[in-house]
Design a protein around this motif. Structure first.
Motif, PDB file in Angstrom:
ATOM      1  N   ASP A 215       0.862  -1.182   0.000  1.00  0.00           N
ATOM      2  CA  ASP A 215       0.000   0.000   0.000  1.00  0.00           C
ATOM      3  C   ASP A 215       0.895   1.228   0.000  1.00  0.00           C
ATOM      4  O   ASP A 215       1.493   1.573   1.023  1.00  0.00           O
ATOM      5  CB  ASP A 215      -0.920  -0.009   1.219  1.00  0.00           C
ATOM      6  CG  ASP A 215      -1.956   1.110   1.199  1.00  0.00           C
ATOM      7  OD1 ASP A 215      -1.643   2.201   0.675  1.00  0.00           O
ATOM      8  OD2 ASP A 215      -3.071   0.904   1.713  1.00  0.00           O
ATOM      9  N   VAL A 217       0.210   4.390  -0.260  1.00  0.00           N
ATOM     10  CA  VAL A 217      -0.277   5.524   0.528  1.00  0.00           C
ATOM     11  C   VAL A 217       0.041   5.305   2.003  1.00  0.00           C
ATOM     12  O   VAL A 217       0.550   6.210   2.699  1.00  0.00           O
ATOM     13  CB  VAL A 217      -1.786   5.734   0.319  1.00  0.00           C
ATOM     14  CG1 VAL A 217      -2.313   6.823   1.249  1.00  0.00           C
ATOM     15  CG2 VAL A 217      -2.070   6.080  -1.139  1.00  0.00           C
ATOM     16  N   HIS A 220       3.775   5.720   2.534  1.00  0.00           N
ATOM     17  CA  HIS A 220       4.168   7.134   2.495  1.00  0.00           C
ATOM     18  C   HIS A 220       3.794   7.829   3.798  1.00  0.00           C
ATOM     19  O   HIS A 220       4.582   8.608   4.355  1.00  0.00           O
ATOM     20  CB  HIS A 220       3.501   7.821   1.297  1.00  0.00           C
ATOM     21  CG  HIS A 220       3.946   9.228   1.085  1.00  0.00           C
ATOM     22  ND1 HIS A 220       3.307  10.302   1.674  1.00  0.00           N
ATOM     23  CD2 HIS A 220       4.985   9.751   0.371  1.00  0.00           C
ATOM     24  CE1 HIS A 220       3.917  11.417   1.315  1.00  0.00           C
ATOM     25  NE2 HIS A 220       4.933  11.104   0.527  1.00  0.00           N
ATOM     26  N   ASP A 221       2.595   7.529   4.293  1.00  0.00           N
ATOM     27  CA  ASP A 221       2.161   8.137   5.556  1.00  0.00           C
ATOM     28  C   ASP A 221       3.075   7.719   6.706  1.00  0.00           C
ATOM     29  O   ASP A 221       3.406   8.543   7.583  1.00  0.00           O
ATOM     30  CB  ASP A 221       0.722   7.728   5.872  1.00  0.00           C
ATOM     31  CG  ASP A 221      -0.293   8.392   4.944  1.00  0.00           C
ATOM     32  OD1 ASP A 221       0.081   9.357   4.258  1.00  0.00           O
ATOM     33  OD2 ASP A 221      -1.448   7.932   4.920  1.00  0.00           O
ATOM     34  N   ILE A 233       3.971  10.982  -3.772  1.00  0.00           N
ATOM     35  CA  ILE A 233       3.683   9.761  -4.522  1.00  0.00           C
ATOM     36  C   ILE A 233       3.499  10.117  -5.995  1.00  0.00           C
ATOM     37  O   ILE A 233       2.915  11.149  -6.324  1.00  0.00           O
ATOM     38  CB  ILE A 233       2.415   9.078  -3.979  1.00  0.00           C
ATOM     39  CG1 ILE A 233       2.627   8.670  -2.501  1.00  0.00           C
ATOM     40  CG2 ILE A 233       2.039   7.863  -4.818  1.00  0.00           C
ATOM     41  CD1 ILE A 233       1.362   8.153  -1.840  1.00  0.00           C
ATOM     42  N   PRO A 248      -0.941   8.424  -6.820  1.00  0.00           N
ATOM     43  CA  PRO A 248      -0.902   6.988  -7.105  1.00  0.00           C
ATOM     44  C   PRO A 248      -1.518   6.685  -8.459  1.00  0.00           C
ATOM     45  O   PRO A 248      -2.297   7.476  -9.004  1.00  0.00           O
ATOM     46  CB  PRO A 248      -1.746   6.377  -5.969  1.00  0.00           C
ATOM     47  CG  PRO A 248      -1.848   7.438  -4.926  1.00  0.00           C
ATOM     48  CD  PRO A 248      -1.777   8.749  -5.647  1.00  0.00           C
ATOM     49  N   ARG A 252      -4.545   1.843  -9.417  1.00  0.00           N
ATOM     50  CA  ARG A 252      -3.676   1.155  -8.444  1.00  0.00           C
ATOM     51  C   ARG A 252      -3.104  -0.129  -9.060  1.00  0.00           C
ATOM     52  O   ARG A 252      -3.047  -1.191  -8.437  1.00  0.00           O
ATOM     53  CB  ARG A 252      -4.414   0.856  -7.137  1.00  0.00           C
ATOM     54  CG  ARG A 252      -4.906   2.083  -6.421  1.00  0.00           C
ATOM     55  CD  ARG A 252      -3.791   3.056  -6.038  1.00  0.00           C
ATOM     56  NE  ARG A 252      -3.014   2.590  -4.900  1.00  0.00           N
ATOM     57  CZ  ARG A 252      -3.296   2.887  -3.631  1.00  0.00           C
ATOM     58  NH1 ARG A 252      -4.358   3.613  -3.351  1.00  0.00           N
ATOM     59  NH2 ARG A 252      -2.516   2.450  -2.652  1.00  0.00           N
ATOM     60  N   SER A 257       2.874   2.464  -8.824  1.00  0.00           N
ATOM     61  CA  SER A 257       2.917   3.663  -7.980  1.00  0.00           C
ATOM     62  C   SER A 257       4.198   3.688  -7.153  1.00  0.00           C
ATOM     63  O   SER A 257       4.671   2.637  -6.694  1.00  0.00           O
ATOM     64  CB  SER A 257       1.702   3.704  -7.046  1.00  0.00           C
ATOM     65  OG  SER A 257       0.501   3.700  -7.782  1.00  0.00           O
TER      66      SER A 257
END
Length: 282
Positions: A215, A217, A220-221, A233, A248, A252, A257
């Motif tokens: 994942d 996202v 990245h978080d 991203i 992204p 997906r 990504s």
């Protein structure tokens, strides 16, 4: 001159005939579920030292694999050479179809030791050469990437950075004068990263490595939440930079990504979202 038909060829090698037959059954189930259309597939092994067709599926009874392949004794020289790569109990599976089968068949090869996938013209020589390649790869000794050495200028500063990343500290040892070895392993990784003193003459900051996540996202978080200066991203090709598109991948798509970050010396880590691996990739 008439165009030759372009086919998608999957040539897979297995350590047992049973594993090959299981994947052949999975292909047939995809056809029954109408997830793939016309295809031709066969499992082969050696019987009394001779190439042997264990089972063949051709749906809807239109053979794409050249007719000689289904002849039982597989008389062509190339098929004999391919079968010579088979060890006791080993098997091969060839599946061939039009490009429309590709998305469905990517899901079918779960038990193979190696899978080779190619777009080829519909000739026996090309199809059998792909099987030979897969069988040769399957007979190779497995090599697992264990450690990647990266160059750093300040060992303690780098140690603090990779601890902040949340990577597992495996070792910080100085077995000899002028030698210090620090090793970290990313979460869930089978390979580790090593840096220190006396390990490499490469310039600090010259290394580039790749990380995969399920994942992008969430990854990245987490990076930014740990105080890591990660890039935004993006999707599209990772290189050149000008080809990158913000955000992204809209669908997906697996492998589509990315984000990246650097350690204190500028060693670059490219983070890629991988949700479904290509055939033969672990």
């Amino acid at each position: 001159m008439a165009e030759k038909n372009v086919l998608i060829v999957y040539a897979a090698a297995y350590v047992t005939v049973e594993a090959a037959l299981a994947d052949l059954d999975a292909i047939e189930q995809l056809h029954k579920d109408e997830l793939i259309g016309q295809y031709d597939a066969a499992v082969i092994d050696q019987e009394n030292g001779k190439p042997h067709v264990v089972k063949r599926m051709d749906r809807p009874h239109i053979r794409v694999i050249p007719e000689l392949f289904g002849g039982g004794t597989l008389p062509r020289k190339e098929l004999h050479e391919a079968a010579e790569q088979l060890t006791a109990g080993q098997a091969g599976l060839i599946a061939v179809g039009e490009p429309t089968i590709e998305k469905g068949l990517d899901k079918a090869f779960t038990g193979a030791a190696r899978v080779v996938k190619r777009a080829v013209e519909a000739t026996t020589d090309e199809i059998t050469s792909e099987l030979q390649e897969a069988l040769k790869e399957a007979d190779m000794v497995d090599m697992h990437l264990e450690v990647d050495i990266i160059p750093v200028s300040d060992v303690d500063r780098s140690k603090q950075f990779y601890q902040r990343l949340g990577w597992r500290l495996d070792s910080d040892a100085a077995p000899l004068e002028g030698l210090r070895i620090v090793q970290f392993t990313p979460p869930g990784s089978g390979a580790s990263v090593t840096f220190g003193t006396g390990l490499t003459t490469a310039a600090p900051g010259s290394a580039e490595g790749g990380l995969t996540v399920s994942d992008i996202v969430a990854a990245h978080d987490e990076l930014t939440g740990r105080g890591i200066d990660a890039s935004d991203i993006w999707h599209g090709p990772p290189f050149p930079v000008e080809a990158r598109q913000p955000g992204p991948d809209p669908e997906r798509t697996s492998y589509g990504s990315f984000c990246s970050f650097n350690d204190p010396d500028g060693n670059t880590w490219l983070v890629q979202e991988v949700t479904t691996r290509l055939p033969g990739r672990v």
